[in-house]
Design an enzyme around this catalytic site. Sequence first.
Site, PDB file in Angstrom:
ATOM      1  N   LYS A  79       0.821  -1.270   0.052  1.00  7.74           N
ATOM      2  CA  LYS A  79       0.029   0.066  -0.116  1.00  7.74           C
ATOM      3  C   LYS A  79       0.895   1.264   0.140  1.00  7.74           C
ATOM      4  O   LYS A  79       1.874   1.312   0.648  1.00  7.74           O
ATOM      5  CB  LYS A  79      -0.918  -0.123   1.239  1.00  7.74           C
ATOM      6  CG  LYS A  79      -2.149   1.086   1.476  1.00  7.74           C
ATOM      7  CD  LYS A  79      -3.059   0.542   2.521  1.00  7.74           C
ATOM      8  CE  LYS A  79      -3.981   1.645   2.874  1.00  7.74           C
ATOM      9  NZ  LYS A  79      -4.916   2.187   1.549  1.00  7.74           N
ATOM     10  N   GLY A 138       6.816   0.918   5.573  1.00  2.65           N
ATOM     11  CA  GLY A 138       7.602   0.085   4.835  1.00  2.65           C
ATOM     12  C   GLY A 138       7.575   0.326   3.365  1.00  2.65           C
ATOM     13  O   GLY A 138       8.676   0.412   2.546  1.00  2.65           O
ATOM     14  N   CYS A 139       6.415   0.397   2.871  1.00  2.00           N
ATOM     15  CA  CYS A 139       6.261   0.688   1.488  1.00  2.00           C
ATOM     16  C   CYS A 139       7.063   2.071   1.079  1.00  2.00           C
ATOM     17  O   CYS A 139       7.715   2.202  -0.176  1.00  2.00           O
ATOM     18  CB  CYS A 139       4.921   0.669   1.222  1.00  2.00           C
ATOM     19  SG  CYS A 139       4.162  -0.991   1.461  1.00  2.00           S
ATOM     20  N   THR A 140       7.063   2.924   1.995  1.00  2.00           N
ATOM     21  CA  THR A 140       7.410   4.388   1.688  1.00  2.00           C
ATOM     22  C   THR A 140       9.037   4.129   1.544  1.00  2.00           C
ATOM     23  O   THR A 140       9.715   4.670   0.629  1.00  2.00           O
ATOM     24  CB  THR A 140       7.144   5.359   2.758  1.00  2.00           C
ATOM     25  OG1 THR A 140       5.530   5.470   2.632  1.00  2.00           O
ATOM     26  CG2 THR A 140       7.598   6.823   2.417  1.00  2.00           C
ATOM     27  N   ALA A 177      10.166   2.180  -1.599  1.00  2.00           N
ATOM     28  CA  ALA A 177      10.147   3.089  -2.690  1.00  2.00           C
ATOM     29  C   ALA A 177      11.048   4.291  -2.785  1.00  2.00           C
ATOM     30  O   ALA A 177      11.557   4.547  -3.962  1.00  2.00           O
ATOM     31  CB  ALA A 177       8.610   3.796  -2.786  1.00  2.00           C
TER      32      ALA A 177
END
Length: 155
Positions: free
Chosen positions: A38, A43-45, A48
């Site tokens: 998401k 974690g995704c930030t 990325a």
Amino acid sequence: MLEVGVNAAEFCLPNQDEEEICLRDIKGRWIVLYFYPKDNTPGCTTEACDFTAALPNFEDLNAIVLGVSPDSPQKHRNFIEKKELKVTLLADEDKSLCNAFGVWQLKKFMGKEYMGVVRSTFIIDPEGKVAAVWQKVRVKGHVDDVKAKLEELQG
């Protein structure tokens, strides 16, 4: 989950600008395809941002980096603007690519079970075959691992 040596699943998905990105159009280059749950989550930030920071290194290796999540193109655009990302993000709203790669799985969190994206990364070679797979990725150090594997594969 797709394994090393098999053909990557064909796909055509919109990116953050609602432009269609298709595997057939980018074959011939190395592709780093990473799946994440998401936009705008910790974690995704981090993942990325790490891929964005390393993007010049991947470009030097003739590789394109694509992030995939079930978020919409609009959410991807907001995420990119907010975090100043340089990676291309694909919107897999119907989860067809997540299912094709086997990353849409049953997950458990705090005693609850639900379906979601298992953070995973695939390197696809110029012929369109899966060359490397990471499942249940831990974000810290992951981008360096992917870059090192890509260098090794290119020999």
